[in-house]
Design an enzyme around this catalytic site. Structure first.
Site, PDB file in Angstrom:
ATOM      1  N   LYS A  16      64.971  31.694   7.033  1.00 56.69           N
ATOM      2  CA  LYS A  16      64.780  31.510   5.596  1.00 56.69           C
ATOM      3  C   LYS A  16      63.450  30.843   5.281  1.00 56.69           C
ATOM      4  O   LYS A  16      62.801  31.169   4.293  1.00 56.69           O
ATOM      5  CB  LYS A  16      65.909  30.646   5.011  1.00 56.69           C
ATOM      6  CG  LYS A  16      67.278  31.259   5.090  1.00 56.69           C
ATOM      7  CD  LYS A  16      68.335  30.350   4.483  1.00 56.69           C
ATOM      8  CE  LYS A  16      68.661  29.118   5.299  1.00 56.69           C
ATOM      9  NZ  LYS A  16      69.261  29.376   6.616  1.00 56.69           N
ATOM     10  N   LYS A  18      60.459  30.981   6.466  1.00 54.53           N
ATOM     11  CA  LYS A  18      59.300  31.855   6.332  1.00 54.53           C
ATOM     12  C   LYS A  18      59.346  32.666   5.026  1.00 54.53           C
ATOM     13  O   LYS A  18      58.341  32.825   4.347  1.00 54.53           O
ATOM     14  CB  LYS A  18      59.254  32.810   7.528  1.00 54.53           C
ATOM     15  CG  LYS A  18      58.170  33.823   7.366  1.00 54.53           C
ATOM     16  CD  LYS A  18      58.078  34.818   8.470  1.00 54.53           C
ATOM     17  CE  LYS A  18      57.332  36.015   7.914  1.00 54.53           C
ATOM     18  NZ  LYS A  18      56.870  36.913   8.938  1.00 54.53           N
ATOM     19  N   GLY A  40      66.870  22.908   9.344  1.00 62.35           N
ATOM     20  CA  GLY A  40      65.568  22.904  10.004  1.00 62.35           C
ATOM     21  C   GLY A  40      64.844  24.164   9.614  1.00 62.35           C
ATOM     22  O   GLY A  40      65.269  25.253   9.959  1.00 62.35           O
ATOM     23  N   HIS A  41      63.797  24.040   8.834  1.00 58.67           N
ATOM     24  CA  HIS A  41      63.075  25.216   8.361  1.00 58.67           C
ATOM     25  C   HIS A  41      61.678  25.241   8.966  1.00 58.67           C
ATOM     26  O   HIS A  41      60.909  24.315   8.790  1.00 58.67           O
ATOM     27  CB  HIS A  41      63.018  25.218   6.834  1.00 58.67           C
ATOM     28  CG  HIS A  41      64.368  25.378   6.204  1.00 58.67           C
ATOM     29  ND1 HIS A  41      64.688  24.900   4.966  1.00 58.67           N
ATOM     30  CD2 HIS A  41      65.492  25.971   6.675  1.00 58.67           C
ATOM     31  CE1 HIS A  41      65.958  25.200   4.696  1.00 58.67           C
ATOM     32  NE2 HIS A  41      66.461  25.837   5.717  1.00 58.67           N
ATOM     33  N   THR A  42      61.414  26.295   9.722  1.00 56.03           N
ATOM     34  CA  THR A  42      60.126  26.404  10.380  1.00 56.03           C
ATOM     35  C   THR A  42      59.229  27.338   9.580  1.00 56.03           C
ATOM     36  O   THR A  42      59.622  28.446   9.256  1.00 56.03           O
ATOM     37  CB  THR A  42      60.302  26.980  11.806  1.00 56.03           C
ATOM     38  OG1 THR A  42      61.317  26.218  12.459  1.00 56.03           O
ATOM     39  CG2 THR A  42      59.016  26.911  12.603  1.00 56.03           C
ATOM     40  N   ARG A 140      84.697   9.231  -3.492  1.00 58.04           N
ATOM     41  CA  ARG A 140      84.183   8.438  -4.623  1.00 58.04           C
ATOM     42  C   ARG A 140      83.779   7.016  -4.255  1.00 58.04           C
ATOM     43  O   ARG A 140      83.924   6.073  -5.039  1.00 58.04           O
ATOM     44  CB  ARG A 140      85.190   8.470  -5.793  1.00 58.04           C
ATOM     45  CG  ARG A 140      85.199   9.832  -6.427  1.00 58.04           C
ATOM     46  CD  ARG A 140      86.525  10.297  -6.873  1.00 58.04           C
ATOM     47  NE  ARG A 140      87.506  10.361  -5.811  1.00 58.04           N
ATOM     48  CZ  ARG A 140      88.782  10.587  -6.029  1.00 58.04           C
ATOM     49  NH1 ARG A 140      89.238  10.748  -7.249  1.00 58.04           N
ATOM     50  NH2 ARG A 140      89.620  10.656  -5.016  1.00 58.04           N
ATOM     51  N   GLN A 222      71.318  26.198   5.776  1.00 54.56           N
ATOM     52  CA  GLN A 222      72.432  26.690   6.609  1.00 54.56           C
ATOM     53  C   GLN A 222      72.760  28.158   6.248  1.00 54.56           C
ATOM     54  O   GLN A 222      71.951  28.829   5.642  1.00 54.56           O
ATOM     55  CB  GLN A 222      73.690  25.813   6.496  1.00 54.56           C
ATOM     56  CG  GLN A 222      73.548  24.441   7.134  1.00 54.56           C
ATOM     57  CD  GLN A 222      72.918  23.423   6.215  1.00 54.56           C
ATOM     58  OE1 GLN A 222      73.236  23.340   5.062  1.00 54.56           O
ATOM     59  NE2 GLN A 222      72.014  22.628   6.741  1.00 54.56           N
ATOM     60  N   ARG A 301      69.021  22.419  20.561  1.00 52.75           N
ATOM     61  CA  ARG A 301      70.080  23.044  21.357  1.00 52.75           C
ATOM     62  C   ARG A 301      69.839  24.549  21.493  1.00 52.75           C
ATOM     63  O   ARG A 301      69.393  25.193  20.543  1.00 52.75           O
ATOM     64  CB  ARG A 301      71.442  22.854  20.662  1.00 52.75           C
ATOM     65  CG  ARG A 301      71.950  21.437  20.690  1.00 52.75           C
ATOM     66  CD  ARG A 301      73.275  21.322  19.939  1.00 52.75           C
ATOM     67  NE  ARG A 301      73.115  21.459  18.490  1.00 52.75           N
ATOM     68  CZ  ARG A 301      74.125  21.467  17.645  1.00 52.75           C
ATOM     69  NH1 ARG A 301      75.369  21.391  18.080  1.00 52.75           N
ATOM     70  NH2 ARG A 301      73.902  21.571  16.348  1.00 52.75           N
TER      71      ARG A 301
HETATM   72  P1  IMP Z   1      76.642  19.413  10.321  1.00 57.39           P
HETATM   73  O1  IMP Z   1      76.119  20.198   9.170  1.00 57.39           O
HETATM   74  O2  IMP Z   1      75.595  18.595  11.008  1.00 57.39           O
HETATM   75  O3  IMP Z   1      77.850  18.627   9.958  1.00 57.39           O
HETATM   76  O4  IMP Z   1      77.136  20.455  11.450  1.00 57.39           O
HETATM   77  C1  IMP Z   1      78.233  21.333  11.242  1.00 57.39           C
HETATM   78  C2  IMP Z   1      77.971  22.682  11.867  1.00 57.39           C
HETATM   79  O5  IMP Z   1      76.933  23.355  11.159  1.00 57.39           O
HETATM   80  C3  IMP Z   1      77.489  22.634  13.318  1.00 57.39           C
HETATM   81  O6  IMP Z   1      77.981  23.776  13.993  1.00 57.39           O
HETATM   82  C4  IMP Z   1      75.974  22.727  13.188  1.00 57.39           C
HETATM   83  O7  IMP Z   1      75.368  23.229  14.349  1.00 57.39           O
HETATM   84  C5  IMP Z   1      75.859  23.679  12.028  1.00 57.39           C
HETATM   85  N1  IMP Z   1      74.604  23.526  11.266  1.00 57.39           N
HETATM   86  C6  IMP Z   1      74.292  22.556  10.379  1.00 57.39           C
HETATM   87  N2  IMP Z   1      73.080  22.745   9.849  1.00 57.39           N
HETATM   88  C7  IMP Z   1      72.611  23.883  10.394  1.00 57.39           C
HETATM   89  C8  IMP Z   1      71.406  24.635  10.211  1.00 57.39           C
HETATM   90  O8  IMP Z   1      70.528  24.302   9.421  1.00 57.39           O
HETATM   91  N3  IMP Z   1      71.284  25.751  10.971  1.00 57.39           N
HETATM   92  C9  IMP Z   1      72.254  26.169  11.817  1.00 57.39           C
HETATM   93  N4  IMP Z   1      73.405  25.514  12.009  1.00 57.39           N
HETATM   94  C10 IMP Z   1      73.584  24.386  11.299  1.00 57.39           C
HETATM   95 MG    MG Z   2      67.291  26.254  10.964  1.00 60.74          MG
END
Ligand code: IMP
Ligand code: MG
Length: 427
Positions: A16, A18, A40-42, A140, A222, A301
């Site tokens: 997303k 890019k 994480g957006h690269t 809350r 996400q 990871r």
């Molecule tokens: P959390 O959002 O850190 O609570 O993680 C919950 C789940 O969502 C885990 O499986 C994470 O690896 C996944 N996840 C959260 N943020 C991202 C993202 O930006 N990209 C891919 N997976 C994500």
């Molecule tokens: Mg990402």
């Protein structure tokens, strides 16, 4: 009124960042509305790699940036990101909604403690405190940006929350803090003072932009299958990475949202635990993972990888109402002899085209694959593509793409074939 939403159609990491960067060029405002620094957006600009977690990616384009009420905001991360962009000569023009919930250091500890307590049933979270922060919001007891900027309000809320979590962490999770309440108070009050200048009612500001006919770009984080309700619960995130969240996470009405772009990676990846029907294992998985450099932007990871999954995309399209699709990382499939797309599943002897509603069913499906001839996209082909556009795609790649388009019944308007800004086909 001109609004565009960029939505991850799979498990996140569809590329997303890019696409948002490309669209941001024409945008007046860029907005984030859910998630936090779990994202994480690269973005690669002239060979320089930017990795953003919290700020909208469009900030790199020096646009008016908004962090809406639905974002879980970690002020430490915000400080780092602003500093890293300013170091590159990018002055941020930022607005933060006072309703945003603040991630505090104890949220990270609870996130880790809960994951450890779940043992082999853990979710594989990013450990960024998202679940605990959003839990506080739902319970809350959360601390909002509006509290952070006001010493007295912040103190009152922390006076209640901090001892509560000291106890809970110690007694239930067996975790102690290596920071005191006073330390947290001092650090965060000072962050609050520093960020007070960004406080804006983002709902009013973004609605004003829309009413004036400005281009507003909403950046999802996400992916749809990580949606707290409609994803593979409990292996999901704590917010809604779907188009509807742009309304609740910013405070705009649904009829103000116009273009909804579904970002579809040419194959599927998932980071963290949970069902993944088209997952590959062994050597095949390693090849695809390395070709696509599928390692997490946030946690590093290795990502799980697999073939494209249409039942999953049908769910995604149903939830988000895509008006167009963008296919990303098509070049990663280059050189593979055969490609596969799951068009349906077999579930308990029946052929099903829709993604089942619960994991105990998803775990029982067998994908039914359609086989495709592979294609090659080497540097010389890429040059051709940059020059001539869509028509220069290999015939077999076109077949692969039109299959997706026809089956999901949404037009593919863009195809990305490399990390650089220019490696993008547009219709
Ligand atoms: P959390 O959002 O850190 O609570 O993680 C919950 C789940 O969502 C885990 O499986 C994470 O690896 C996944 N996840 C959260 N943020 C991202 C993202 O930006 N990209 C891919 N997976 C994500
Ligand atoms: Mg990402």
């Amino acid at each position: 009124m001109n609004s565009t939403l960029v939505i991850g159609s799979q498990f996140g990491d569809e590329g997303k960042g890019k696409i948002v960067d490309y669209l941001a060029e024409k945008a007046d405002c860029v907005v984030r509305y859910q998630g936090g620094n779990n994202a994480g957006h690269t973005v690669v600009v002239n060979g320089k790699i930017f990795k953003l977690h919290l700020l909208p990616s469009g900030t790199i384009r020096k646009k008016n940036s908004f962090i809406g009420a639905g974002v879980a905001l970690d002020p430490r991360v915000l400080k780092q990101e602003i500093a890293s962009l300013e170091k590159e000569g990018i002055k941020v023009n930022l607005h933060i909604d006072p309703r945003c919930h603040i991630v505090l250091p104890y949220h990270n500890i609870i996130d880790i403690g809960k994951e450890e307590a779940l043992k082999e049933k853990n979710i594989g979270t990013t450990r960024r405190g998202m679940g605990p922060c959003y839990s506080d919001r739902a319970s809350r007891i959360g601390i909002r940006f509006d509290d952070l900027v006001a010493e007295k309000r912040f103190k009152e809320k922390l006076d209640w929350n901090f001892p509560y979590y000291v106890d809970l962490c110690k007694k239930v999770l067996g975790k102690t803090f290596d920071f005191t309440q006073e330390e947290v108070f001092q650090e965060y009050v000072s962050l609050g003072k520093e960020f007070k200048k960004y406080l804006t009612d983002v709902s009013i500001a973004v609605n004003n932009c829309l009413d004036k006919g400005k281009n507003v770009l909403f950046e999802g984080a996400q992916g749809t299958l990580l949606d707290n309700d409609f994803g593979t619960y409990p292996f999901v995130t704590s917010s809604h990475p779907t188009s509807g969240a742009a309304t609740t996470g910013v405070g705009v009405a649904p009829q103000k949202l116009k273009t909804v772009i579904g970002i579809v990676k040419a194959y599927t990846t998932r980071v963290g635990a949970g069902p993944f029907p088209t997952e590959l294992k062994g050597e095949e998985a390693n090849t695809l993972r390395n070709a696509g450099n599928e390692f997490g932007t946030t946690t590093g990871r290795p990502r799980r990888v697999g073939w494209l999954d249409l039942p999953l995309l049908r769910l995604s399209n149903r939830l988000n109402g895509f008006t167009e699709l963008t296919i990303t990382k098509l070049d990663v499939l280059s050189g593979m002899k055969k490609l596969f797309i799951a068009d349906s599943y077999t579930l308990e002897g029946n052929k099903v085209f829709e993604f089942p509603y619960a994991n105990h069913l998803v775990e029982k499906v067998t994908p039914n694959y359609v086989e495709f001839e592979g294609f090659t996209l080497e540097e010389k082909n890429k040059e051709n593509l940059r020059e001539k556009g869509f028509s220069a795609l290999p015939y077999t790649a076109k077949k692969y793409l039109s299959f997706i388009e026809n089956k999901i019944n949404v037009p593919i308007k863009m195809v990305s074939f490399g990390a650089e800004r220019n490696d993008l086909l547009k219709k």
